[in-house]
Structures are given as structure tokens and as C-alpha cells.
Design an enzyme around this catalytic site. Structure first.
Site, PDB file in Angstrom:
ATOM      1  N   TYR A 143       1.032  -1.129  -0.046  1.00 45.39           N
ATOM      2  CA  TYR A 143      -0.090  -0.030  -0.337  1.00 45.39           C
ATOM      3  C   TYR A 143       0.734   1.046   0.330  1.00 45.39           C
ATOM      4  O   TYR A 143       2.171   1.452   0.741  1.00 45.39           O
ATOM      5  CB  TYR A 143      -1.014  -0.013   1.191  1.00 45.39           C
ATOM      6  CG  TYR A 143      -1.999   1.141   0.952  1.00 45.39           C
ATOM      7  CD1 TYR A 143      -3.043   1.439   0.562  1.00 45.39           C
ATOM      8  CD2 TYR A 143      -1.341   2.388   2.773  1.00 45.39           C
ATOM      9  CE1 TYR A 143      -3.345   2.353   0.796  1.00 45.39           C
ATOM     10  CE2 TYR A 143      -2.414   3.460   2.274  1.00 45.39           C
ATOM     11  CZ  TYR A 143      -3.559   3.407   1.620  1.00 45.39           C
ATOM     12  OH  TYR A 143      -4.893   4.591   1.460  1.00 45.39           O
ATOM     13  N   ASP A 238       8.743   2.417   0.158  1.00 48.64           N
ATOM     14  CA  ASP A 238       7.929   3.532   0.398  1.00 48.64           C
ATOM     15  C   ASP A 238       8.110   2.554   2.400  1.00 48.64           C
ATOM     16  O   ASP A 238       8.179   2.200   2.617  1.00 48.64           O
ATOM     17  CB  ASP A 238       6.887   3.065   0.362  1.00 48.64           C
ATOM     18  CG  ASP A 238       5.549   3.734   0.862  1.00 48.64           C
ATOM     19  OD1 ASP A 238       5.779   4.515   1.490  1.00 48.64           O
ATOM     20  OD2 ASP A 238       4.498   3.567   0.789  1.00 48.64           O
ATOM     21  N   LYS A 266       3.806   8.167   8.587  1.00 54.79           N
ATOM     22  CA  LYS A 266       3.420   7.979  10.429  1.00 54.79           C
ATOM     23  C   LYS A 266       4.803   8.341  11.210  1.00 54.79           C
ATOM     24  O   LYS A 266       4.912   9.780  11.300  1.00 54.79           O
ATOM     25  CB  LYS A 266       2.814   6.540  10.044  1.00 54.79           C
ATOM     26  CG  LYS A 266       2.506   6.138   9.259  1.00 54.79           C
ATOM     27  CD  LYS A 266       1.868   4.559   8.988  1.00 54.79           C
ATOM     28  CE  LYS A 266       0.713   4.868   7.775  1.00 54.79           C
ATOM     29  NZ  LYS A 266       0.556   3.821   7.071  1.00 54.79           N
TER      30      LYS A 266
HETATM   31  C1  LIG Z   1       0.025   4.740   5.707  1.00 55.67           C
HETATM   32  C2  LIG Z   1       0.836   4.520   4.186  1.00 55.67           C
HETATM   33  C3  LIG Z   1       0.830   5.214   3.351  1.00 55.67           C
HETATM   34  C4  LIG Z   1       0.151   5.941   3.268  1.00 55.67           C
HETATM   35  O1  LIG Z   1      -0.305   6.858   4.188  1.00 55.67           O
HETATM   36  P1  LIG Z   1      -1.048   8.165   4.766  1.00 55.67           P
HETATM   37  O2  LIG Z   1      -0.251   9.149   6.179  1.00 55.67           O
HETATM   38  O3  LIG Z   1      -1.792   7.220   5.365  1.00 55.67           O
HETATM   39  O4  LIG Z   1      -2.017   8.965   3.874  1.00 55.67           O
HETATM   40  C5  LIG Z   1       1.605   5.034   2.441  1.00 55.67           C
HETATM   41  N1  LIG Z   1       2.366   3.831   2.544  1.00 55.67           N
HETATM   42  C6  LIG Z   1       2.814   2.958   3.106  1.00 55.67           C
HETATM   43  C7  LIG Z   1       3.697   2.136   3.356  1.00 55.67           C
HETATM   44  C8  LIG Z   1       2.090   2.753   4.146  1.00 55.67           C
HETATM   45  O5  LIG Z   1       1.887   1.830   5.403  1.00 55.67           O
END
Ligand SMILES: *Cc1c(COP(=O)(O)O)cnc(C)c1O
Length: 428
Positions: A143, A238, A266
Site C-alpha cells: 500500500y 516507501d 507516520k
Molecule cells: C500508511 C501508509 C501510506 C499512506 O500514508 P497516509 O498518511 O495514510 O496517507 C503509504 N505507504 C505505506 C507503506 C503506508 O503504510
């Protein structure tokens, strides 16, 4: 007793789609009523009815040192009186960027945004602008936020709700995104060979957390690194989950692999809305106003968000024992759960690295989305509710990693293991 949550959920649905502002919160896949929270301190959540839970979500990652961490709370309070936003540059933004560069040595330039989604979306645009190519490769079950190009086999909520194609995403956009199975280097090589000089970027969660926790097999990330070097493809980590969590320098440091661009979210915001993308000067210099790849944000570098993130990251940088302690807690939980689960007649797989861990009820190794989806996730859903009843708040989906905070005590971990032992007997 969750009477107040039941009442609030009823009311929420009258004014908020599905009663929530982000889908997984609705408990739809595990069933039941989502618990409405009131406050949290350290490793514990307190809901609207006054129930206490041991928290294994950590707001999906940010609360690595626990909730309402005093230095962060105080810093926000002090900052707020100086104004909550300027829309003009501040010294604090420089300090934040310098701190990130110090913790992640291969980041030359870093741009702050307001979410992980924004960070990943911008990194992809930059990779396209830099390479002059359109297509990207991602991995099934990874994701990268909800931007259009990523909503192809996207793990997390999309997997939880079993959404195959997302209405609203044009086929043109989908066609520019290839999805390969995680840990399958040959599949990626094949896509690259079939699309010679057309792939702008490969984006990956270096340790995946959006299909449960899944670790990269030995040689996989290195193989991708080499492929990107050979083919002029921008390699994007990511690190929205892994950044500042698996090590001070994130997965790059922990796994000893350099990406070309890195995205954060995060932990970097300590629970405030922050994301960031950064990397090599050669690529980052194409971002406006240095270059022509446009990217902007009214609230980017917001002072309250910056002071929260800066304060948390400073602690993580200055107290290296935090990562050792998190590692020990992660391993302890894994070993203890393994001992308990090993005595039952339930197949299980525990994947863990540092403070990321998840349990899949599977008789095969869980190494990609297909194996995560093939696990007994119905049992996981029952397990989730049984644990919740006993005051343990796990992610409400088998497709999410658990996060440990350093506020968790060994007593909390032991209680979690003991409770796992107890509730599983009632489930099988
Ligand atoms: C949570 C998440 C996102 C998206 O971040 P948001 O602040 O919710 O937009 C993107 N990449 C990874 C790996 C994530 O866990």
C-alpha cells in the site's frame, strides 16, 4: 460494555460515510462495532466507555514511544501560541530537514508534505519527470496511499474490503501501473524486459506491513537495486511504516540497501499529519521551485506538525537503546507467541522484524499477498474480537502489521501471550 461506542457509531453514520474517516477503522472485515477512543497514554488506549486496551496499532505506526509522549505534547503546546501556520518558511523546517538528513545519510534533499499518500504520489511524479517515462512497478499487497496510480492490488484496506478494481480510477492510470508478486524478482525482470525504457520507478515497502508483516527474502531487494541501476529506473523505498521504526535510518539502514528516493509518514509526524519524500540531489533537484516537477502544499512544513516530528525524531536519534529495546520486545513477543501457538493444533506463521510483527494462521510460509490471503483469516477475525474482549487492541484485519511501542512493558507482552493462549482454546 461498549454501549457508548455503539451509540456513537450509530450517530456517526448519520454524518460520516460509514461512520469513519478512514475505512479500516469501521471493523467491517472483522465485524462488530468499532471502538470509539477518548484518550491514550503510553501503551494504553481508553475508549468512550472507559475501557482500557493494550495498543498494538500505535495509530498505525507513529506512536513508537507511546501515546501522549510528554516531550511531544509539551513542544506542541509551546509552539501553538506562536501561530499554527504561516504559509511562509520557518527555521524549524530547516532543523527538521537537517535532522532527517543526519539520521538518513543518503538523503540529500527532503520535502515535507502532509501525509504518506502525498509523499508517495509526489515521489512517483518526480520519478516520471526525472526519467521521462510513464510506467511504474509496484508489488501486490503493498500500500502506498490512496493516489490513483497505487490502487492496483493495493493491500491494506483495499485488500481487507476485497476491492478488486477501484471505481473512479481510470483505466489509463491503471495501465501505467504493473503489480508483481512480492519477493518475486523474476516477475519484475520480466515486466522490465517487456517494457524496455518505459519503467520510471519501482516502488516497494522494504518490509511490507499492509498484508500483515512480510519480510523481503534474502537477495530480493538487492536484486531490485541492481535491476534499477542497469535499467535507469528510480528505486523508491516507501518507508512510511518502516522509516524511523526499524532503525534510526529506517529500512535502508536496517537492511543495508540504498534507495534513490524514500518516502516517509507516520513516525515522522509523531501523530500529526506529516509525510515527506527525499533522496539523491540528482533527482530531487527536479522538484519545483528548483526544477519543473510541480509539487506544493498550503500546510506543508506546518509548525505544529514539524515540532511534534522533530521532538520525537530527536529522541529516537539521541537514545540509540530505544531500537535495541524495541527489537528485544519484538523478538520476545514472537518467541513467546510461538511457544504458545506451537502447542495448539492450529497452523500459524509469525513474521517479525524489530517492532513490526504479525500472526497469520497459515500452514505455508507467508511471503507475498497470495500466501497472506490464503491464510485462515476467518480465524484471525475471531481471534481479533476475542483479544479485544480481553483488553488487547490488535489491528482489525489480518492484512495489517502489528506495531509495538517502547511504552509496552514485558508485563503487557506476557499478558498478551497468556491471553492468546486462553482465547485460542475457545476458538478451535
Ligand atoms: C500508511 C501508509 C501510506 C499512506 O500514508 P497516509 O498518511 O495514510 O496517507 C503509504 N505507504 C505505506 C507503506 C503506508 O503504510
Amino acid at each position: 460494555m461498549i454501549n457508548k461506542s455503539i451509540e456513537l457509531f450509530e450517530r456517526a453514520q448519520q454524518s460520516i460515510p460509514g461512520g469513519v474517516n478512514s475505512p479500516v477503522r469501521a471493523f467491517k472485515s472483522v465485524g462488530g462495532t468499532p471502538i470509539f477512543m477518548k484518550s491514550a497514554k503510553g501503551a494504553y488506549l481508553f475508549d468512550a466507555d472507559g475501557n482500557k486496551y493494550i495498543d498494538y496499532i500505535n495509530s498505525w505506526g507513529p506512536m513508537i514511544l507511546g501515546h501522549a509522549f510528554e516531550p511531544v505534547v509539551e513542544a506542541i503546546q509551546k509552539k501553538a501560541v506562536e501561530s499554527t501556520s504561516f504559509g511562509a518558511p520557518t527555521e524549524l523546517e530547516i532543523e527538521m530537514a537537517e535532522l532527517v538528513k543526519n539520521m538518513v545519510p543518503n538523503v540529500d534533499l527532503i520535502r515535507m508534505v502532509s501525509s504518506g499518500t502525498e509523499a508517495c504520489m509526489s515521489a512517483i511524479r518526480l520519478a516520471r519527470g526525472y526519467t521521462g517515462r510513464n510506467k511504474i512497478i509496484k508489488f501486490e499487497g503493498c500500500y502506498h496511499g490512496h493516489a490513483d496510480s497505487f490502487l492496483v492490488k493495493a493491500g491494506s484496506g483495499v485488500a481487507t474490503f476485497n476491492i478488486q478494481t477501484v471505481p473512479g480510477v481510470t483505466s489509463g492510470v491503471s495501465q501505467d501501473t504493473f503489480a508483481a508478486p512480492y519477493n518475486d524478482l523474476d516477475a519484475v525482470k520480466q515486466i522490465v524486459a517487456d517494457n524496455k525504457n518505459e519503467i520510471a520507478a519501482i516502488i516497494i515497502e522494504p518490509v511490507a506491513g499492509n498484508m500483515g508483516c512480510i519480510l523481503p527474502e534474502s537477495g530480493f531487494l538487492n536484486g531490485l537495486r541492481n535491476l534499477c541501476n542497469e535499467e535507469g529506473i528510480v528505486f523508491i523505498f516507501d518507508e512510511v511504516m518502516t522509516g524511523f521504526r526499524l532503525a534510526r535510518g529506517g529500512a535502508q539502514e536496517r537492511l543495508k540497501i540504498d534507495a534513490d528516493l524514500v518516502t516517509y509518514g507516520k513516525v515522522i509526524g509523531a501523530g500529526m499529519p506529516v509525510g515527506a519524500f527525499g533522496g539523491k540531489l540528482e533527482i530531487m533537484k527536479h522538484i519545483a521551485p528548483l526544477g519543473n516537477v510541480y509539487q506544493a502544499g498550503t500546510l506543508s512544513g506546518n509548525p505544529l506538525a514539524m515540532i511534534a516530528g522533530y521532538t520525537l525524531l530527536s529522541h529516537l536519534k539521541n537514545i540509540p537503546s530505544i531500537y535495541d529495546e524495541l527489537e528485544q520486545k519484538g523478538e520476545y513477543l514472537k518467541n513467546q507467541l510461538q511457544a504458545v501457538l506451537g502447542k495448539k493444533r492450529i497452523p500459524f506463521v509469525i513474521n517479525q522484524l524489530g517492532s513490526m510483527i504479525s500472526v497469520h494462521f497459515s500452514d505455508k510460509p507467508v511471503k507475498d499477498f497470495a500466501s497472506a490471503a490464503a491464510a485462515n483469516n476467518t480465524l484471525f477475525n475471531k481471534f481479533f474480537h476475542a483479544m479485544l474482549n480481553e483488553g488487547i487492541y490488535l489491528p482489525p484485519s489480518a492484512f495489517e502489521t502489528w506495531f509495538l511501542s517502547n511504552a509496552l512493558t514485558y508485563e503487557d507482552l506476557d499478558y498478551t501471550v497468556k491471553t492468546t493462549d486462553k482465547v485460542l482454546d475457545t476458538l478451535v
